[in-house]
Design an enzyme around this catalytic site. Structure first.
Site, PDB file in Angstrom:
ATOM      1  CB  CYS A  77      31.678 -44.706  34.706  1.00 45.36           C
ATOM      2  SG  CYS A  77      32.826 -43.422  34.160  1.00 45.36           S
ATOM      3  CG  HIS A 177      34.320 -45.778  38.667  1.00 56.10           C
ATOM      4  ND1 HIS A 177      34.168 -46.840  37.810  1.00 56.10           N
ATOM      5  CD2 HIS A 177      34.638 -44.722  37.898  1.00 56.10           C
ATOM      6  CE1 HIS A 177      34.397 -46.442  36.575  1.00 56.10           C
ATOM      7  NE2 HIS A 177      34.685 -45.160  36.593  1.00 56.10           N
ATOM      8  CD  GLU A 179      33.688 -49.622  40.182  1.00 58.26           C
ATOM      9  OE1 GLU A 179      32.620 -49.089  40.546  1.00 58.26           O
ATOM     10  OE2 GLU A 179      34.193 -49.431  39.057  1.00 58.26           O
TER      11      GLU A 179
END
Lengths: 195, 251
Positions: A77, A177, A179
């Site tokens: 990001c 992202h 994750e």
């Protein structure tokens, strides 16, 4: 596998830390130059504002260190955006690893900004996307973006085509992202630690 | 294309899920992390954990819950309920929350929304608005819908956007619990007025209701609780249905 996660109070890093730990990595959240240099892989996370981030990086001398790293580095990001030359966000100089400027989204069809939610990535290049199907959905939250340029490794469309991922030598960036992007996101992190 | 989001909301008290939840005859009660995992595997796009704990002592348990959710789930999640200061929000962020949702506290102190947006970024701040129509006007209510305020829905939503809300979660108290569909007309008005995402809440009963929230209500996301928890609608089935209606959905 030792992974250094660069610590500059970049907001929420619990999920990326936990995902890497589940993959069997030994993670350290740190701004210590020696620990970062000696890590097998480095994660450069990022949530927040570009100019505040640059100040935090400078205060810890990380602005000099990061471009000189030779192991695989993954910017996420804002971390990815900071590796570029310049950002319109707060008129901020970046680390200059990628020869491209970060620009604000311009709505062309009343799109809402920030670009927030799940969107598809395509034109996937580099081993980061091994076993990731074209048009997989990833989770994005951002108001600024990197246009498509020579180091674009994945594209996404919102207002215009932009870089969902960039890669050059040992440096990788994801605008989304991984994750927070479900099983395909976790696969991308796994691919990164296998690099 | 950016997908429309489907969000499940879980009520949590003293760190435990309040209502039981059924999935095809399996009944899970209690563990909000396990429930979140099941929803995540079914393809839910986001989760909202609403802390309805009344005591300060019980509230602290939310932090270990947040940490556990962040560690075990790889989709975004929001924490709402009882957040009344920058410190509350920061504690949740530190423990791994992606977003916080504020409701009564924003009415009491609108500056809180500005402060949260400035400190953590707009993407972290969801403003939840509960409203019902009184004499043909949408009146904002607080304290779980118990207390009417002097705020009107549209002007309040606009003020919240101006102060830095990243998203508006609009619950129509007129529709909530009735399972007769979302407040599509008001949702569409909000969506046209504001340039931040609108989450529809209150009224989901059938898959068609979700379709209408997106196509008529122009919502960016739709949130539901009981239709998912009691197995009335399964997330994969809903997503297949919406995709067949030519709505952009993550599958």
């Amino acid at each position: 596998m030792k992974i250094a996660i660069i610590d500059y109070k970049a907001g929420n890093i619990k999920s990326v830390e936990a995902a890497l730990q589940r993959l069997g990595c030994d993670t350290t959240l740190t701004k210590d130059i020696e620990i970062i240099k000696s890590a097998d892989k480095v994660i450069f996370p990022g949530v927040g504002h570009a100019s505040a981030t640059l100040s935090a990086l400078k205060a810890a001398n990380l602005d000099k260190l990061i471009p000189e790293l030779t192991q695989p580095v993954l910017g996420i990001c804002l971390g990815m955006q900071m590796m570029c030359k310049y950002s319109e966000e707060g008129n901020t100089q970046g680390l200059g690893i990628f020869d491209v400027n970060v620009v604000k989204f311009q709505a062309v069809n009343n799109e809402k900004i920030p670009h927030m939610g799940w969107n598809q990535i395509s034109s996937l290049k580099t081993p980061l996307f091994n076993d990731i199907p074209e048009k997989s959905y990833m989770y994005f939250v951002h108001s600024y973006m990197v246009p498509v340029f020579k180091d674009t490794a994945a594209e996404c469309g919102y207002c215009q085509q932009f870089s969902a991922s960039i890669a050059r030598n040992n440096f990788y960036g994801c605008q989304f992202h991984p994750e927070k992007s479900g099983k395909f996101g976790l696969k991308i992190l796994e691919n990164f630690i296998k690099l | 294309m950016l997908a429309k989001r489907i969000i499940a909301c879980l009520d949590v008290k003293d760190g435990q899920t309040v209502k039981g939840v059924s999935f095809e005859n399996l009944r899970y009660a209690g563990d909000p992390v396990e429930l979140g995992k099941i929803y995540s595997e079914q393809g839910i796009d986001e989760l909202v954990y609403l802390d309805i704990t009344a005591t300060n002592e019980g509230r602290k348990q939310i932090y270990s819950l947040v940490e556990s959710v962040a560690k075990n789930l790889s989709i975004p999640f929001t924490i709402g309920g009882g957040i009344s200061s920058v410190e509350d929000a920061e504690n949740l962020l530190i423990h791994g929350a992606d977003k916080v949702s504020v409701n009564s506290a924003a009415v009491k102190n609108p500056q809180l929304v500005s402060d949260l947006a400035e400190k953590f970024g707009k993407q972290f701040v969801v403003v939840a608005i509960d409203a019902k129509t009184i004499n043909n006007e949408w009146i904002v209510h607080t304290h779980g819908g118990k207390r009417p305020t002097d705020k009107e829905l549209y002007s309040w939503a606009k003020e919240m956007e101006n102060r830095g809300a990243g998203e508006i979660l609009f619950t129509s108290m007129d529709h909530d619990g009735h399972q007769t569909g979302f407040a599509n007309e008001s949702l569409a008005k909000l969506s046209d007025m504001l340039s931040i995402p609108i989450i529809a809440s209150g009224g989901a009963g059938t898959m068609e209701h979700f379709r209408d929230a997106f196509l008529i209500g122009k919502a960016d996301a739709a949130l539901a609780a009981s239709v998912f928890h009691f197995g009335q609608i399964s997330v994969p089935e809903l997503k297949n249905y919406l995709a067949n209606q030519n709505i952009q959905i993550r599958k």
